[in-house]
Design a protein around this motif. Structure first.
Motif, PDB file in Angstrom:
ATOM      1  N   ARG A 286       5.287  15.151  -2.004  1.00  0.00           N
ATOM      2  CA  ARG A 286       5.791  13.861  -2.319  1.00  0.00           C
ATOM      3  C   ARG A 286       4.629  12.802  -2.482  1.00  0.00           C
ATOM      4  O   ARG A 286       3.466  12.571  -1.819  1.00  0.00           O
ATOM      5  CB  ARG A 286       6.746  13.331  -0.886  1.00  0.00           C
ATOM      6  CG  ARG A 286       7.721  14.281  -0.532  1.00  0.00           C
ATOM      7  CD  ARG A 286       8.790  14.209  -1.527  1.00  0.00           C
ATOM      8  NE  ARG A 286       9.137  12.969  -1.883  1.00  0.00           N
ATOM      9  CZ  ARG A 286      10.057  12.257  -1.318  1.00  0.00           C
ATOM     10  NH1 ARG A 286      10.628  12.218  -0.164  1.00  0.00           N
ATOM     11  NH2 ARG A 286      10.461  11.063  -1.832  1.00  0.00           N
ATOM     12  N   ALA A 287       5.155  11.571  -2.953  1.00  0.00           N
ATOM     13  CA  ALA A 287       4.352  10.529  -3.085  1.00  0.00           C
ATOM     14  C   ALA A 287       3.769   9.776  -1.825  1.00  0.00           C
ATOM     15  O   ALA A 287       4.701   9.906  -0.828  1.00  0.00           O
ATOM     16  CB  ALA A 287       4.918   9.335  -4.181  1.00  0.00           C
ATOM     17  N   SER A 288       2.744   8.918  -2.036  1.00  0.00           N
ATOM     18  CA  SER A 288       2.464   8.276  -0.572  1.00  0.00           C
ATOM     19  C   SER A 288       3.562   7.407   0.081  1.00  0.00           C
ATOM     20  O   SER A 288       3.476   7.173   1.236  1.00  0.00           O
ATOM     21  CB  SER A 288       1.175   7.494  -0.702  1.00  0.00           C
ATOM     22  OG  SER A 288       1.365   6.440  -1.678  1.00  0.00           O
ATOM     23  N   ALA A 289       4.561   7.050  -0.779  1.00  0.00           N
ATOM     24  CA  ALA A 289       5.472   6.082  -0.338  1.00  0.00           C
ATOM     25  C   ALA A 289       6.381   6.818   0.881  1.00  0.00           C
ATOM     26  O   ALA A 289       6.748   5.891   1.619  1.00  0.00           O
ATOM     27  CB  ALA A 289       6.530   5.702  -1.480  1.00  0.00           C
ATOM     28  N   GLU A 290       6.484   8.173   0.755  1.00  0.00           N
ATOM     29  CA  GLU A 290       7.226   8.732   1.747  1.00  0.00           C
ATOM     30  C   GLU A 290       6.438   8.653   3.395  1.00  0.00           C
ATOM     31  O   GLU A 290       7.116   8.275   4.303  1.00  0.00           O
ATOM     32  CB  GLU A 290       7.521  10.207   1.480  1.00  0.00           C
ATOM     33  CG  GLU A 290       8.398  10.805   2.586  1.00  0.00           C
ATOM     34  CD  GLU A 290       8.547  12.281   2.461  1.00  0.00           C
ATOM     35  OE1 GLU A 290       7.404  12.989   2.586  1.00  0.00           O
ATOM     36  OE2 GLU A 290       9.661  12.780   2.685  1.00  0.00           O
ATOM     37  N   GLY A 291       5.185   8.586   3.208  1.00  0.00           N
ATOM     38  CA  GLY A 291       4.379   8.506   4.240  1.00  0.00           C
ATOM     39  C   GLY A 291       4.441   7.047   4.907  1.00  0.00           C
ATOM     40  O   GLY A 291       4.628   6.767   6.019  1.00  0.00           O
ATOM     41  N   VAL A 292       4.667   6.007   3.881  1.00  0.00           N
ATOM     42  CA  VAL A 292       4.681   4.592   4.267  1.00  0.00           C
ATOM     43  C   VAL A 292       6.232   4.395   5.059  1.00  0.00           C
ATOM     44  O   VAL A 292       6.208   3.752   5.875  1.00  0.00           O
ATOM     45  CB  VAL A 292       4.481   3.850   3.084  1.00  0.00           C
ATOM     46  CG1 VAL A 292       4.940   2.190   3.290  1.00  0.00           C
ATOM     47  CG2 VAL A 292       3.223   3.835   2.506  1.00  0.00           C
ATOM     48  N   ARG A 293       6.977   5.205   4.360  1.00  0.00           N
ATOM     49  CA  ARG A 293       8.420   5.119   5.102  1.00  0.00           C
ATOM     50  C   ARG A 293       8.686   5.617   6.405  1.00  0.00           C
ATOM     51  O   ARG A 293       9.056   4.955   7.125  1.00  0.00           O
ATOM     52  CB  ARG A 293       9.194   5.827   4.344  1.00  0.00           C
ATOM     53  CG  ARG A 293      10.691   5.874   4.660  1.00  0.00           C
ATOM     54  CD  ARG A 293      11.818   6.599   3.763  1.00  0.00           C
ATOM     55  NE  ARG A 293      13.175   6.411   4.199  1.00  0.00           N
ATOM     56  CZ  ARG A 293      13.854   7.336   4.244  1.00  0.00           C
ATOM     57  NH1 ARG A 293      13.495   8.455   4.062  1.00  0.00           N
ATOM     58  NH2 ARG A 293      15.188   7.018   4.887  1.00  0.00           N
ATOM     59  N   GLU A 294       7.771   6.579   6.519  1.00  0.00           N
ATOM     60  CA  GLU A 294       7.742   7.349   7.929  1.00  0.00           C
ATOM     61  C   GLU A 294       7.124   6.228   8.906  1.00  0.00           C
ATOM     62  O   GLU A 294       7.368   6.107  10.048  1.00  0.00           O
ATOM     63  CB  GLU A 294       6.959   8.553   7.900  1.00  0.00           C
ATOM     64  CG  GLU A 294       7.702   9.768   7.327  1.00  0.00           C
ATOM     65  CD  GLU A 294       8.544  10.506   8.408  1.00  0.00           C
ATOM     66  OE1 GLU A 294       8.932   9.878   9.471  1.00  0.00           O
ATOM     67  OE2 GLU A 294       9.324  11.364   7.939  1.00  0.00           O
ATOM     68  N   ALA A 295       6.036   5.492   8.483  1.00  0.00           N
ATOM     69  CA  ALA A 295       5.155   4.690   9.355  1.00  0.00           C
ATOM     70  C   ALA A 295       5.938   3.628   9.670  1.00  0.00           C
ATOM     71  O   ALA A 295       5.910   3.079  10.717  1.00  0.00           O
ATOM     72  CB  ALA A 295       3.660   4.325   8.765  1.00  0.00           C
ATOM     73  N   LEU A 296       6.734   3.048   8.527  1.00  0.00           N
ATOM     74  CA  LEU A 296       7.620   1.861   8.815  1.00  0.00           C
ATOM     75  C   LEU A 296       8.564   2.041   9.787  1.00  0.00           C
ATOM     76  O   LEU A 296       9.125   1.142  10.714  1.00  0.00           O
ATOM     77  CB  LEU A 296       7.970   1.132   7.654  1.00  0.00           C
ATOM     78  CG  LEU A 296       7.079   0.599   6.750  1.00  0.00           C
ATOM     79  CD1 LEU A 296       7.533   0.307   5.293  1.00  0.00           C
ATOM     80  CD2 LEU A 296       6.260  -0.714   7.210  1.00  0.00           C
ATOM     81  N   LEU A 297       9.105   3.242   9.730  1.00  0.00           N
ATOM     82  CA  LEU A 297      10.490   3.586  10.651  1.00  0.00           C
ATOM     83  C   LEU A 297       9.767   3.824  11.929  1.00  0.00           C
ATOM     84  O   LEU A 297      10.448   3.246  13.036  1.00  0.00           O
ATOM     85  CB  LEU A 297      11.008   5.060  10.466  1.00  0.00           C
ATOM     86  CG  LEU A 297      11.785   5.003   9.032  1.00  0.00           C
ATOM     87  CD1 LEU A 297      12.026   6.559   8.608  1.00  0.00           C
ATOM     88  CD2 LEU A 297      13.011   4.559   9.524  1.00  0.00           C
ATOM     89  N   ASP A 298       8.717   4.269  12.262  1.00  0.00           N
ATOM     90  CA  ASP A 298       7.996   4.463  13.647  1.00  0.00           C
ATOM     91  C   ASP A 298       7.920   3.149  14.211  1.00  0.00           C
ATOM     92  O   ASP A 298       8.013   2.932  15.437  1.00  0.00           O
ATOM     93  CB  ASP A 298       6.880   5.221  13.534  1.00  0.00           C
ATOM     94  CG  ASP A 298       7.170   6.818  13.428  1.00  0.00           C
ATOM     95  OD1 ASP A 298       8.174   6.958  13.517  1.00  0.00           O
ATOM     96  OD2 ASP A 298       6.318   7.720  13.339  1.00  0.00           O
ATOM     97  N   VAL A 299       7.256   2.235  13.378  1.00  0.00           N
ATOM     98  CA  VAL A 299       6.991   0.829  13.686  1.00  0.00           C
ATOM     99  C   VAL A 299       8.093   0.136  14.257  1.00  0.00           C
ATOM    100  O   VAL A 299       8.328  -0.522  15.462  1.00  0.00           O
ATOM    101  CB  VAL A 299       6.085  -0.296  12.829  1.00  0.00           C
ATOM    102  CG1 VAL A 299       6.105  -1.392  13.126  1.00  0.00           C
ATOM    103  CG2 VAL A 299       4.818   0.561  12.357  1.00  0.00           C
ATOM    104  N   ALA A 300       9.161   0.440  13.374  1.00  0.00           N
ATOM    105  CA  ALA A 300      10.444  -0.086  13.729  1.00  0.00           C
ATOM    106  C   ALA A 300      11.118   0.381  15.157  1.00  0.00           C
ATOM    107  O   ALA A 300      11.866  -0.270  15.690  1.00  0.00           O
ATOM    108  CB  ALA A 300      11.592  -0.107  12.763  1.00  0.00           C
TER     109      ALA A 300
END
Ligand code: PBG
Length: 332
Positions: free
Chosen positions: A232-246
């Motif tokens: 998967r593209a790095s955007a999926e990693g970003v999504r996971e990180a943003l969800l965790d921050v939220a």
């Protein structure tokens, strides 16, 4: 290209000529305080137990763990993260939240030794504690049950908090794990305890040696149903990180480090919390193996990798070389 006189030629080499110039213009530095040392402690052993696929790394006794923690402090290392290996495992990973479980008792030892001299973190997962080796509870058909697992993580977080953990680091990749842990900690009176989320954690062959160290290889199947896919593209990693921050993560992690520097970079750009990267067991083992053959310069390779991980965007780096590298960095 020949430099013609009178013509302003670009000469990037001007600032590379001497060690002092290079040091002055360096943008990226690795400091001992950026490093976090992962440590394994095994219940019921009398001597430290070497891990064959990770030369120089051991499963500690409670006593040798204290010494390793003190050495890390002496080298100026910023933190350590504890992994427990229990004597007895079961389907629900009971050792993970038992007040007398190995990590909980080892925490008391380590805190007595090092106090606040570095940050004492705990990995929070079930795989070291389950007899099937998966990171969560299983459904009758043998799938990892996301939502049932959250309650187990919450209980483990509270047990670690009560035992004195200074940062809990959930690594199981269940959806919603940060929110579940955060609210359990808050309800139990630990609203000031930070959560470092393993946010972008990939299903990686680089974890191979760790599974020997933590005795947690899955007994069937693999972790690809919950850990991320390399394709998967790095955007999926970003999504996971943003969800965790939220969900309340105070800091996020990308793991492994070396093969996922693009993800690390993208996450560091996207979040406003500290970012960690985990240089994992397989990354360690490969360098040790090549160095033992005399094929690479071990120290230079380690420092170059740590610099690369920092340059990609990591504030802190979890590395099995933390204590040794900290000593090298002090000499630079
Ligand atoms: C899971 C966990 C793993 C690692 C850290 N936490 C293994 C896995 O997901 O299979 C790997 C660390 C390493 O390879 O150094 N609790």
């Amino acid at each position: 290209m020949t430099a013609s006189p009178g013509f302003p030629t670009a000469r990037p080499r001007r600032l590379r000529r001497t060690p002092a110039l290079r040091r002055l213009v360096a943008d990226v530095r690795v400091r001992p305080a950026d490093l976090v040392l992962p440590l394994f402690v095994k219940e019921g052993i009398a001597e430290p137990h070497p891990i064959s696929s990770m030369p120089g790394v051991v499963q500690h006794t409670r006593d040798s763990l204290r010494k390793a923690a003190a050495e890390a402090v002496g080298a100026g290392v910023g933190g350590l993260i504890l992994f427990g290996v229990p004597e007895v495992k079961d389907a629900r990973g009971s050792g993970a939240d038992d007040a007398d479980g190995i990590v909980q008792v080892a925490l008391a030892d380590v805190l007595a030794e090092v106090g606040d001299d570095l940050v004492v973190m705990t990995d929070l997962c079930l795989d070291e504690y389950t007899d099937h080796g998966h990171c969560g509870l299983l459904t009758p058909s043998g799938e990892v049950d996301n939502d049932a697992t959250l309650g187990r993580y919450a209980a483990a977080a509270v047990a670690q908090a009560r035992a004195g953990s200074q940062v809990v680091a959930p690594s199981g990749m269940m959806d919603g794990q940060v929110a579940a842990i955060r609210s359990a900690l808050d309800r139990a009176g630990f609203s000031t305890l930070p959560v470092l989320a393993y946010s972008a954690k990939y299903a990686s062959a680089f974890y191979g040696p760790f599974r020997e160290a933590a005795e947690c290889a899955p007994q069937f199947g693999d972790r690809a149903g919950y850990q991320q896919d390399a394709g998967r593209a790095s955007a999926e990693g970003v999504r996971e990180a943003l969800l965790d921050v939220a969900e309340g993560a105070d800091a996020v992690m990308v793991k492994p480090a070396g093969p996922y520097l693009d993800v690390l970079h993208a996450v560091a750009e996207a979040v406003d919390v500290p970012v960690a990267a985990y240089q994992v067991s397989g990354e360690y083992a490969m360098v040790e193996a090549a160095a033992a053959q005399g094929w690479i310069d071990r120290r230079r390779v380690v420092l170059e990798q740590l610099t690369g991980i920092r340059r990609a965007g990591a504030g802190m780096v979890l590395t099995y070389w933390a204590t040794e590298a900290a000593a090298w960095l002090d000499e630079l």
